[in-house]
Design an enzyme around this catalytic site. Structure first.
Site, PDB file in Angstrom:
ATOM      1  N   TYR A 199      20.982 -98.871 -65.108  1.00 52.45           N
ATOM      2  CA  TYR A 199      22.437 -98.791 -65.026  1.00 52.45           C
ATOM      3  C   TYR A 199      23.103-100.028 -65.609  1.00 52.45           C
ATOM      4  O   TYR A 199      24.181 -99.943 -66.193  1.00 52.45           O
ATOM      5  CB  TYR A 199      22.873 -98.582 -63.564  1.00 52.45           C
ATOM      6  CG  TYR A 199      22.593 -97.184 -63.078  1.00 52.45           C
ATOM      7  CD1 TYR A 199      23.347 -96.108 -63.527  1.00 52.45           C
ATOM      8  CD2 TYR A 199      21.558 -96.934 -62.184  1.00 52.45           C
ATOM      9  CE1 TYR A 199      23.089 -94.823 -63.098  1.00 52.45           C
ATOM     10  CE2 TYR A 199      21.286 -95.643 -61.752  1.00 52.45           C
ATOM     11  CZ  TYR A 199      22.052 -94.581 -62.210  1.00 52.45           C
ATOM     12  OH  TYR A 199      21.782 -93.306 -61.793  1.00 52.45           O
ATOM     13  N   ILE A 220      21.970-101.662 -68.126  1.00 49.96           N
ATOM     14  CA  ILE A 220      21.850-101.532 -69.574  1.00 49.96           C
ATOM     15  C   ILE A 220      22.951-100.641 -70.137  1.00 49.96           C
ATOM     16  O   ILE A 220      23.597-100.961 -71.129  1.00 49.96           O
ATOM     17  CB  ILE A 220      20.461-100.966 -69.946  1.00 49.96           C
ATOM     18  CG1 ILE A 220      19.371-102.025 -69.731  1.00 49.96           C
ATOM     19  CG2 ILE A 220      20.450-100.476 -71.390  1.00 49.96           C
ATOM     20  CD1 ILE A 220      17.972-101.498 -69.936  1.00 49.96           C
ATOM     21  N   GLY A 222      14.567 -93.751 -71.090  1.00 51.76           N
ATOM     22  CA  GLY A 222      13.770 -93.083 -72.114  1.00 51.76           C
ATOM     23  C   GLY A 222      13.101 -91.858 -71.523  1.00 51.76           C
ATOM     24  O   GLY A 222      11.920 -91.896 -71.177  1.00 51.76           O
ATOM     25  N   ASP A 254      23.073 -84.665 -77.146  1.00 44.34           N
ATOM     26  CA  ASP A 254      22.736 -83.370 -77.733  1.00 44.34           C
ATOM     27  C   ASP A 254      23.349 -82.202 -76.973  1.00 44.34           C
ATOM     28  O   ASP A 254      23.793 -81.221 -77.571  1.00 44.34           O
ATOM     29  CB  ASP A 254      21.216 -83.205 -77.853  1.00 44.34           C
ATOM     30  CG  ASP A 254      20.492 -83.357 -76.521  1.00 44.34           C
ATOM     31  OD1 ASP A 254      21.134 -83.738 -75.532  1.00 44.34           O
ATOM     32  OD2 ASP A 254      19.283 -83.082 -76.481  1.00 44.34           O
ATOM     33  N   GLY A 255      23.408 -82.297 -75.633  1.00 41.96           N
ATOM     34  CA  GLY A 255      24.055 -81.231 -74.873  1.00 41.96           C
ATOM     35  C   GLY A 255      25.526 -81.119 -75.186  1.00 41.96           C
ATOM     36  O   GLY A 255      26.073 -80.008 -75.314  1.00 41.96           O
ATOM     37  N   ILE A 312      21.671 -93.251 -75.654  1.00 41.10           N
ATOM     38  CA  ILE A 312      21.119 -94.579 -75.436  1.00 41.10           C
ATOM     39  C   ILE A 312      19.627 -94.602 -75.744  1.00 41.10           C
ATOM     40  O   ILE A 312      19.058 -95.641 -76.072  1.00 41.10           O
ATOM     41  CB  ILE A 312      21.394 -95.034 -73.988  1.00 41.10           C
ATOM     42  CG1 ILE A 312      21.304 -96.563 -73.891  1.00 41.10           C
ATOM     43  CG2 ILE A 312      20.469 -94.352 -73.007  1.00 41.10           C
ATOM     44  CD1 ILE A 312      21.816 -97.109 -72.582  1.00 41.10           C
ATOM     45  N   ASP A 313      18.970 -93.419 -75.683  1.00 39.58           N
ATOM     46  CA  ASP A 313      17.539 -93.332 -75.970  1.00 39.58           C
ATOM     47  C   ASP A 313      17.231 -93.271 -77.455  1.00 39.58           C
ATOM     48  O   ASP A 313      16.055 -93.293 -77.848  1.00 39.58           O
ATOM     49  CB  ASP A 313      16.937 -92.090 -75.301  1.00 39.58           C
ATOM     50  CG  ASP A 313      16.957 -92.180 -73.784  1.00 39.58           C
ATOM     51  OD1 ASP A 313      17.100 -93.294 -73.259  1.00 39.58           O
ATOM     52  OD2 ASP A 313      16.836 -91.127 -73.122  1.00 39.58           O
TER      53      ASP A 313
END
Length: 439
Positions: free
Chosen positions: A361, A363, A254, A180-181, A209-210
């Site tokens: 990391y 993941i 998360g 989003d940033g 990833i979240d």
């Protein structure tokens, strides 16, 4: 409430160039291959939601459909493209880079593709290694490795300088792969380009990833991520079953959304408790986590707790520090839980063997699995189709099995999270048998 105006996609101008994809149509009817300009995907997905709006069909909010178009804006013979990856790592980044380059080169005939190193910093001369030419040969096997061959970074840059660099290199379209940033930066860039009246398309492939970006369906890399997290949960279960008073604590990514924790826990039903940012919990009291964990260990001999990194932040003093992206640095909830669990078990005289897993990391740095690789390829192709047709200030996503264009201002206006009253969280509660409230 999302309106029809919120879903309108900006364009650089009329499409007058015949698409070079015509030969793919073959003997098929063209409307079976090309996307119709009037083809739209409904925003609301139930009859009840549509009824509530109380407006005619033509006034309902709808997404512009993604895909190849009969007429395009840019002439492939003279088009130059750029790609940048921003933010944290995520499975599938190299897949997206590869698919963008191959789609541009092999299908549209665009062979001048530039890769910028280390996010938006790569547009600032001298800040990073020089941009590189991306060819089909260079990207042919990069999907077999995790990470991104372009590198990445966090933090904002002066978008006027980014625009200067695009002009200097005569870039006609830029593909931004980020969260989003990064998309907020892409929107600021499009505003700068529009202020200068520059016909440069900016198209985002949203990366999180979240899985917390709204309106885009599932984000790429998420399936790979929760699959790997599920492996850690399974390992935790094996460890605690072999120990006296075994308690496994698995911390997964998360910050604000617990999707990885939820999906990973559902993948193998090995979790006894799932803790996510969206659902508050307490530690003390008869129905607090510590008492419930003690009860579970007494009954079954062991237990596994899955913890999203942003869960339980209200139990600790908030940090005043921020990272390079401006996000608040999270307090160490995992360390706090380990200490509290150890103290509680010692107080009640119960043996405890603690096993802690933090696969974050691992993941995010693995290659995408087969399902995510396919998804990355299709998102990248949709992004290329959008850019070639002169669409800008948008991200691509998939809603109910249809690829769509979503204006960047809409996806950065809010976030996607697990609803405590939704069916996903209910499924987690059914799987773990944890109570709805722990306080």
């Amino acid at each position: 409430m999302v309106t029809r105006a919120d879903l309108e996609v900006r364009t650089l101008g009329p499409c007058t160039v015949e698409s070079p994809l015509a030969h793919y149509v073959g003997g098929r009817a063209t409307n079976e291959y090309y996307v119709g300009e009037d083809d739209r995907v409904l925003y609301d997905d139930t009859v009840e939601l549509i009824k509530r709006r109380g407006v005619p069909l033509e006034e309902l909010p709808t997404f512009e459909t993604g895909g190849a178009r009969r007429k395009i804006y840019f002439d492939p013979a003279t088009t130059r493209a750029g790609i940048v990856t921003c933010g944290g790592l995520c499975p599938g980044l190299n897949d997206v880079i590869r698919a963008v380059v191959l789609e541009l080169a092999e299908h549209y005939g665009v062979h001048d593709v530039t890769g910028f190193h280390h996010g938006y910093a790569g547009f600032i001369p001298g800040a990073t290694p020089d941009p590189i030419a991306l060819t089909p040969e260079i990207v042919s096997t990069i999907n077999q490795r995790g990470g991104t061959i372009l590198g990445t970074s966090r933090g904002a840059q002066d978008m006027s300088r980014v625009a200067d660099r695009l002009v200097e290199l005569e870039i006609d379209m830029l593909f931004v792969v980020g969260g989003d940033g990064s998309m907020r930066g892409a929107h600021l860039l499009t505003d700068e380009l529009r202020r200068r009246d520059l016909p440069i398309a900016v198209v985002g492939v949203p990366k999180t990833i979240d899985n917390d970006i709204p309106h885009i369906g599932q984000s790429f890399g998420f399936a790979t991520a929760f699959g790997k997290a599920a492996e850690s949960i399974e390992s935790a279960r094996i460890e605690v079953e072999a120990a006296m008073g075994g308690v496994g604590l698995v911390q997964v990514m998360g910050r604000h959304a617990g999707f990885i924790a939820c999906y990973a826990a559902l993948a193998n039903h090995d979790a006894d408790f799932v803790l996510i940012p969206e659902v508050e919990f307490g530690l003390g009291g008869e129905r607090g986590l510590l008492a419930l964990l003690e009860e579970r260990v007494r009954e079954r001999g062991n237990a596994v707790v899955v913890l999203a990194e942003g869960a339980g932040q209200g139990l600790l003093e908030a940090s005043e520090r921020t990272d390079a992206s401006g996000n608040a640095v999270l307090s160490d909830i995992a360390g706090h839980l380990r200490e509290q669990i150890s103290t509680h078990f010692q107080r009640v005289g119960l043996p405890l063997t603690m096993r802690f897993f933090s696969p974050g990391y691992q993941i995010r740095s693995v290659p995408a699995d087969a399902s995510d690789s396919v998804y990355c390829a299709r998102l990248a192709q949709t992004a290329v189709h959008a850019a070639m047709a002169g669409r800008t200030d948008l991200v691509v996503g998939r809603r109910r099995h249809r690829f769509v264009h979503v204006p960047i201002p809409l996806v950065t206006r809010g976030s996607h999270s697990v609803s405590p009253d939704g069916d996903l969280w209910l499924s987690v509660l059914e799987s773990t048998a944890q109570p709805f409230t722990m306080a």
